[in-house]
Design a protein around this motif. Structure first.
Motif, short mmCIF file in Angstrom:
data_model
loop_
_atom_site.label_atom_id
_atom_site.label_comp_id
_atom_site.label_asym_id
_atom_site.label_seq_id
_atom_site.Cartn_x
_atom_site.Cartn_y
_atom_site.Cartn_z
N SER A 2 -36.12 91.53 -101.06
CA SER A 2 -34.67 91.49 -101.28
C SER A 2 -34.34 90.63 -102.50
O SER A 2 -35.14 89.82 -102.96
CB SER A 2 -33.97 90.92 -100.04
OG SER A 2 -34.26 89.56 -99.90
N ARG A 3 -33.14 90.82 -103.00
CA ARG A 3 -32.69 90.06 -104.17
C ARG A 3 -32.61 88.57 -103.86
O ARG A 3 -32.91 87.73 -104.70
CB ARG A 3 -31.33 90.59 -104.61
CG ARG A 3 -30.85 89.96 -105.87
CD ARG A 3 -29.58 90.60 -106.35
NE ARG A 3 -29.13 89.89 -107.52
CZ ARG A 3 -28.29 90.37 -108.38
NH1 ARG A 3 -27.79 91.56 -108.19
NH2 ARG A 3 -27.93 89.68 -109.42
N ALA A 4 -32.24 88.21 -102.63
CA ALA A 4 -32.14 86.80 -102.24
C ALA A 4 -33.51 86.13 -102.28
O ALA A 4 -33.62 84.97 -102.70
CB ALA A 4 -31.54 86.67 -100.85
N ASP A 29 -29.31 82.48 -94.47
CA ASP A 29 -28.58 83.70 -94.14
C ASP A 29 -28.75 84.75 -95.23
O ASP A 29 -28.90 85.94 -94.94
CB ASP A 29 -27.09 83.40 -93.93
CG ASP A 29 -26.82 82.68 -92.62
OD1 ASP A 29 -27.72 82.64 -91.76
OD2 ASP A 29 -25.70 82.16 -92.47
N ASP A 30 -28.75 84.31 -96.49
CA ASP A 30 -28.97 85.24 -97.60
C ASP A 30 -30.39 85.80 -97.58
O ASP A 30 -30.60 87.01 -97.74
CB ASP A 30 -28.74 84.55 -98.95
CG ASP A 30 -27.27 84.25 -99.21
OD1 ASP A 30 -26.43 84.87 -98.52
OD2 ASP A 30 -26.99 83.42 -100.07
N PHE A 39 -32.61 86.00 -95.06
CA PHE A 39 -32.93 86.83 -93.88
C PHE A 39 -31.86 87.89 -93.61
O PHE A 39 -31.90 88.57 -92.60
CB PHE A 39 -33.13 85.95 -92.65
CG PHE A 39 -34.33 85.06 -92.78
CD1 PHE A 39 -35.60 85.60 -92.82
CD2 PHE A 39 -34.19 83.70 -92.86
CE1 PHE A 39 -36.71 84.80 -92.95
CE2 PHE A 39 -35.30 82.87 -92.99
CZ PHE A 39 -36.55 83.43 -93.03
N GLU A 40 -30.89 88.00 -94.53
CA GLU A 40 -29.83 88.99 -94.44
C GLU A 40 -29.12 88.94 -93.08
O GLU A 40 -28.90 89.97 -92.44
CB GLU A 40 -30.37 90.38 -94.75
CG GLU A 40 -30.94 90.50 -96.13
CD GLU A 40 -31.62 91.82 -96.40
OE1 GLU A 40 -31.81 92.62 -95.46
OE2 GLU A 40 -31.99 92.06 -97.55
N ALA A 41 -28.81 87.74 -92.66
CA ALA A 41 -28.14 87.54 -91.38
C ALA A 41 -26.64 87.79 -91.55
O ALA A 41 -26.03 87.45 -92.54
CB ALA A 41 -28.36 86.12 -90.89
N THR A 42 -26.06 88.41 -90.55
CA THR A 42 -24.62 88.64 -90.54
C THR A 42 -24.03 88.03 -89.28
O THR A 42 -24.71 87.86 -88.28
CB THR A 42 -24.29 90.15 -90.57
OG1 THR A 42 -24.91 90.77 -89.44
CG2 THR A 42 -24.79 90.78 -91.86
#
Length: 93
Positions: A56-58, A86-87, A89-92
């Motif tokens: 991912s980009r993060a 959060d960025d 691990f793409e957590a929402t």
């Protein structure tokens, strides 16, 4: 320095069956490999590189290409640390 356009060269490792690796523009290409180049604007390059690397980009920004002065982010304040994780691990919510 500000870049407006870039060139990305990729070589099909297995003769075009889907595996792709990034290569140096000045490497010689063997006869069993096919080289493709992408000349594009930086905004499109920012989308293409994470796809080719499979991350991912993060992760690219915060782990792989993290500047040395910013490498101590795991020791930062809890709120900033939570935002980084959060960025990554793409957590929402």
């Amino acid at each position: 320095m500000k870049t407006l356009e870039g060139i990305l060269a990729k070589t099909d490792v297995d003769g075009g069956e889907g595996k792709v690796s990034l290569c140096n523009l000045f490497d010689t290409v063997r006869a069993d490999r096919q080289r493709n180049t992408i000349s594009t604007k930086c905004s499109e390059m920012d989308e293409e590189v994470p796809l080719l690397l499979g991350v991912s980009r993060a992760i690219l920004e915060n782990v792989i290409f993290c500047h040395q002065e910013e490498s101590n982010w795991p020791l930062s304040e809890p709120a900033a640390l939570k935002k980084k994780f959060d960025d990554i691990f793409e957590a929402t919510k």
